[in-house]
Design a protein around this motif. Structure first.
Motif, mmCIF file in Angstrom:
data_model
loop_
_atom_site.group_PDB
_atom_site.id
_atom_site.type_symbol
_atom_site.label_atom_id
_atom_site.label_comp_id
_atom_site.label_asym_id
_atom_site.label_seq_id
_atom_site.Cartn_x
_atom_site.Cartn_y
_atom_site.Cartn_z
ATOM 1 N N THR A 295 7.134 10.233 1.363
ATOM 2 C CA THR A 295 6.354 9.351 0.492
ATOM 3 C C THR A 295 4.895 9.207 0.923
ATOM 4 O OG1 THR A 295 8.353 8.048 0.092
ATOM 5 C CG2 THR A 295 6.272 7.059 -0.550
ATOM 6 N N ALA A 296 4.661 8.949 2.209
ATOM 7 C CA ALA A 296 3.315 8.619 2.687
ATOM 8 C C ALA A 296 2.274 9.686 2.361
ATOM 9 C CB ALA A 296 3.351 8.326 4.187
ATOM 10 N N PRO A 297 2.520 10.967 2.675
ATOM 11 C CA PRO A 297 1.481 11.969 2.378
ATOM 12 C C PRO A 297 1.249 12.178 0.888
ATOM 13 C CG PRO A 297 3.503 13.042 3.087
ATOM 14 C CD PRO A 297 3.686 11.579 3.336
ATOM 15 N N ILE A 298 2.307 12.030 0.091
ATOM 16 C CA ILE A 298 2.146 12.202 -1.359
ATOM 17 C C ILE A 298 1.230 11.116 -1.927
ATOM 18 C CG2 ILE A 298 3.335 12.094 -3.582
ATOM 19 C CD1 ILE A 298 5.728 13.436 -2.279
ATOM 20 N N CYS A 329 -2.499 3.393 -5.014
ATOM 21 C CA CYS A 329 -1.701 4.372 -4.254
ATOM 22 C C CYS A 329 -1.404 3.903 -2.833
ATOM 23 C CB CYS A 329 -2.421 5.715 -4.213
ATOM 24 S SG CYS A 329 -2.306 6.661 -5.743
ATOM 25 N N PHE A 330 -2.325 3.142 -2.243
ATOM 26 C CA PHE A 330 -2.084 2.645 -0.884
ATOM 27 C C PHE A 330 -0.913 1.667 -0.856
ATOM 28 C CE2 PHE A 330 -6.046 4.584 0.229
ATOM 29 C CZ PHE A 330 -6.005 4.734 1.609
ATOM 30 N N LEU A 337 10.499 2.591 0.988
ATOM 31 C CA LEU A 337 11.111 1.893 2.124
ATOM 32 C C LEU A 337 11.620 0.521 1.709
ATOM 33 C CD1 LEU A 337 8.855 2.701 5.214
ATOM 34 C CD2 LEU A 337 11.008 3.756 4.522
ATOM 35 N N GLN A 338 10.899 -0.129 0.797
ATOM 36 C CA GLN A 338 11.395 -1.400 0.259
ATOM 37 C C GLN A 338 12.750 -1.201 -0.401
ATOM 38 O OE1 GLN A 338 8.514 -3.070 -2.439
ATOM 39 N NE2 GLN A 338 6.821 -2.804 -1.011
ATOM 40 N N ALA A 339 12.864 -0.166 -1.223
ATOM 41 C CA ALA A 339 14.114 0.105 -1.941
ATOM 42 C C ALA A 339 15.245 0.415 -0.978
ATOM 43 C CB ALA A 339 13.917 1.274 -2.909
ATOM 44 N N LEU A 340 14.942 1.147 0.075
ATOM 45 C CA LEU A 340 15.964 1.517 1.052
ATOM 46 C C LEU A 340 16.512 0.289 1.768
ATOM 47 C CD1 LEU A 340 17.391 3.969 2.272
ATOM 48 C CD2 LEU A 340 15.562 4.112 3.959
ATOM 49 N N ASN A 341 15.634 -0.614 2.174
ATOM 50 C CA ASN A 341 16.071 -1.833 2.863
ATOM 51 C C ASN A 341 16.866 -2.749 1.932
ATOM 52 O OD1 ASN A 341 14.843 -2.341 5.824
ATOM 53 N ND2 ASN A 341 13.441 -1.047 4.666
ATOM 54 N N VAL A 342 16.446 -2.833 0.674
ATOM 55 C CA VAL A 342 17.186 -3.648 -0.289
ATOM 56 C C VAL A 342 18.573 -3.063 -0.537
ATOM 57 C CG1 VAL A 342 17.275 -4.390 -2.700
ATOM 58 C CG2 VAL A 342 15.154 -4.617 -1.407
ATOM 59 N N SER A 421 -0.503 10.893 8.159
ATOM 60 C CA SER A 421 -0.811 10.776 6.731
ATOM 61 C C SER A 421 -2.211 10.205 6.504
ATOM 62 C CB SER A 421 0.227 9.885 6.037
ATOM 63 O OG SER A 421 1.515 10.436 6.140
ATOM 64 N N ILE A 422 -2.576 9.170 7.254
ATOM 65 C CA ILE A 422 -3.901 8.573 7.074
ATOM 66 C C ILE A 422 -4.985 9.519 7.572
ATOM 67 C CG2 ILE A 422 -4.175 7.329 9.271
ATOM 68 C CD1 ILE A 422 -4.846 5.860 5.780
ATOM 69 N N SER A 423 -4.648 10.313 8.591
ATOM 70 C CA SER A 423 -5.598 11.329 9.071
ATOM 71 C C SER A 423 -5.805 12.399 8.004
ATOM 72 C CB SER A 423 -5.083 11.973 10.358
ATOM 73 O OG SER A 423 -4.914 11.011 11.378
ATOM 74 N N MET A 424 -4.719 12.787 7.342
ATOM 75 C CA MET A 424 -4.798 13.747 6.240
ATOM 76 C C MET A 424 -5.684 13.207 5.122
ATOM 77 S SD MET A 424 -1.853 14.813 3.545
ATOM 78 C CE MET A 424 -2.184 13.221 2.737
ATOM 79 N N TYR A 425 -5.551 11.909 4.824
ATOM 80 C CA TYR A 425 -6.345 11.267 3.774
ATOM 81 C C TYR A 425 -7.841 11.410 4.073
ATOM 82 C CZ TYR A 425 -8.577 7.452 1.208
ATOM 83 O OH TYR A 425 -9.421 6.719 0.415
ATOM 84 N N PHE A 426 -8.257 11.078 5.276
ATOM 85 C CA PHE A 426 -9.675 11.158 5.632
ATOM 86 C C PHE A 426 -10.149 12.611 5.699
ATOM 87 C CE2 PHE A 426 -8.847 6.827 7.292
ATOM 88 C CZ PHE A 426 -9.836 6.166 6.583
#
Length: 479
Positions: A295-298, A329-330, A337-342, A421-426
């Motif tokens: 999810t994060a990189p997408i 998107c952020f 992850l919210q759905a998984l925990n629920v 993922s955040i490094s990829m973003y920048f």
């Protein structure tokens, strides 16, 4: 079939089903966006909360109760079916008569007829929810994919035809109702279960003991998550509402696919091993890592390439939606992850925890939007990010009540992936500075491929477990 193979097979077919269905609908709305005006999508955004309320209340959490309940009889299924049909009728009548008041709230008289027609989808949901629940419970995701596909194709044909001939906002309504109607018919034709003339109030009460709290929780989540549409629709222009709606839709497409895959597969999967907590804990940890790894990189990648993406997909007239998309998107990074925990809480029937968490979270949501309102449109949009992260933390806290996997454990688990993922973003943002005079298509391809190579390379160097699991999965599918 062992548990691992069952999970992989389920995820594969849910991905095919969701990717095709959402993909077709997504392409349909993109093509419609080129035929229609932002104002048309603004009108639909204004009533989206109404449709969400109806669909949720019609089901009342009863389908989830059927899925988690190990032993269901014919009476269980028939009882839930008739209850859903009854509630669909009640809520359609309610919204039929409330339509003029809702239209007055937004000062948009055209909403009256839109609400009355769009609300017909309640019946489609009621008549097919039990069939869908049975297929999900039996993990027959391949069959669901086959049954849902024709309706999506018919729906998009109806919508595009209406859009081409100038029906405006009604094209969106036609596409949605066409899809829902034909999918309902396909599920009836393809399902071996049919309702019998039997009903039990005891069974209804039994399922409501689980479903009612889940219903209230879902209502709080869905209704107040749509508070952004309500506030922007009420206090900003119809065009601005349309921009926000399309930005939200673009960001939601990939994350909705992933969330539905996680939800449909992990709920029955975890329900089947709920008595072995240690085993479930190990599986849950791997699911958290893999879910965030995908999810994060997408989502951060979409944020980084939003300008060429909007230019290519929607056109120049939709460029004001770019900053909104970048921000939304952020917040979408955390939704799976919210759905998984629920789902973990649903597995153990802890709808009480789900409800308590939602009440707390929605108080925070209302307060944050109220404060942000005084600081302008983009402050409201940034609330989507802040509230998404707070929701994740609260869901993690509740999940730790049923298995020993704390907030700290989960955050440590996903930290390496988030850093990459955040490094990829920048990295992508940096490359955009040198994307001179390129067409949106070429720029999007170059930036996406560069980001992908960056992400995979650093994941390999840091030995992220989910990457090697993905490699193994691909090898198995090829072989």
């Amino acid at each position: 079939m062992d548990l691992k193979k069952q999970a992989i097979s389920g995820m594969f077919w849910v991905f095919i089903d969701t990717f095709l269905l959402k993909g077709i609908s997504f392409i349909g709305t993109i093509l419609l966006a080129r035929l229609l005006l932002p104002e048309d999508f603004g009108l639909i955004a204004m009533i989206s909360v109404i449709i969400v309320i109806g669909v949720i209340v019609v089901d009342s959490g009863l389908s989830s109760s059927l899925i988690r309940n190990i032993k269901n009889s014919s009476v269980d299924y028939s009882t839930v079916f008739y209850a859903n049909v009854f509630f669909s009728l009640i809520f359609y009548v309610c919204f039929f008569f409330l339509a003029p008041f809702i239209a007055d709230f937004y000062c948009q008289e055209s909403l009256i007829s839109l609400i009355r027609v769009y609300s017909l989808c309640f019946f489609c949901s009621a008549f097919s929810s039990v069939q869908t629940a049975i297929l999900i419970k039996n993990m027959q995701f391949k069959k669901i994919a086959y049954l849902n596909l024709p309706g999506s194709i018919v729906g998009i044909i109806i919508g595009l035809t209406m859009g081409y001939y100038g029906y405006g906002v009604w094209s969106i309504v036609g596409m949605y109702l066409g899809t829902q109607s034909f999918q309902m018919i396909a599920l009836w034709m393809g399902s071996s279960w049919k309702p019998k003339l039997e009903f039990s109030f005891d069974k209804l009460i039994y399922h409501y003991q689980f479903g009612l709290k889940l219903l209230v929780s879902s209502l709080l989540t869905s209704v107040l998550s749509n508070i952004y549409n309500v506030v922007i629709g009420k206090f900003y222009s119809l065009k601005t509402t349309g921009y926000f709606d399309r930005s939200n839709t673009l960001s939601q497409y990939p994350v909705t696919i992933l969330t539905q895959i996680i939800g449909k597969v992990t709920f029955p999967l975890m329900s089947g091993i709920q008595e072995d907590k240690e085993r479930l804990r190990l599986i849950f940890e791997k699911l958290v890592n893999f879910t965030f790894f995908v999810t994060a990189p997408i989502m951060l990648g979409i944020s980084a390439v939003s300008r060429p993406l909007v230019l290519l997909v929607l056109g120049k007239e939709w460029l004001p939606a770019v900053p909104m998309l970048q921000i939304i998107c952020f917040g979408s990074v955390f939704l799976t992850l919210q759905a998984l925990n629920v789902n973990l809480l649903k597995t153990y029937g802890r709808s009480d925890l789900i409800l308590s968490a939602e009440i707390y979270l929605k108080i925070v949501l209302i307060a944050s939007v109220f404060i942000a309102f005084f600081y302008g449109l983009y402050a409201i949009i940034w609330c989507t990010v802040i509230n998404s992260f707070i929701t994740l933390l609260v869901n993690m806290y509740c999940a730790n009540k049923v298995i020993p996997f704390s907030i700290k454990d989960q955050l440590i688990n996903i930290a390496p992936v988030f850093i990459i993922s955040i490094s990829m973003y920048f990295f992508i943002i940096f490359l955009q500075e040198y994307s001179w005079n390129l067409s949106p298509f070429v720029e999007l391809i170059i930036l996406s491929l560069s980001g992908f190579v960056f992400y995979i390379s650093f994941s390999y160097l840091l030995k992220i477990p989910s990457l090697f699991f993905l490699f193994d999965l691909i090898k198995r599918k090829i072989s």
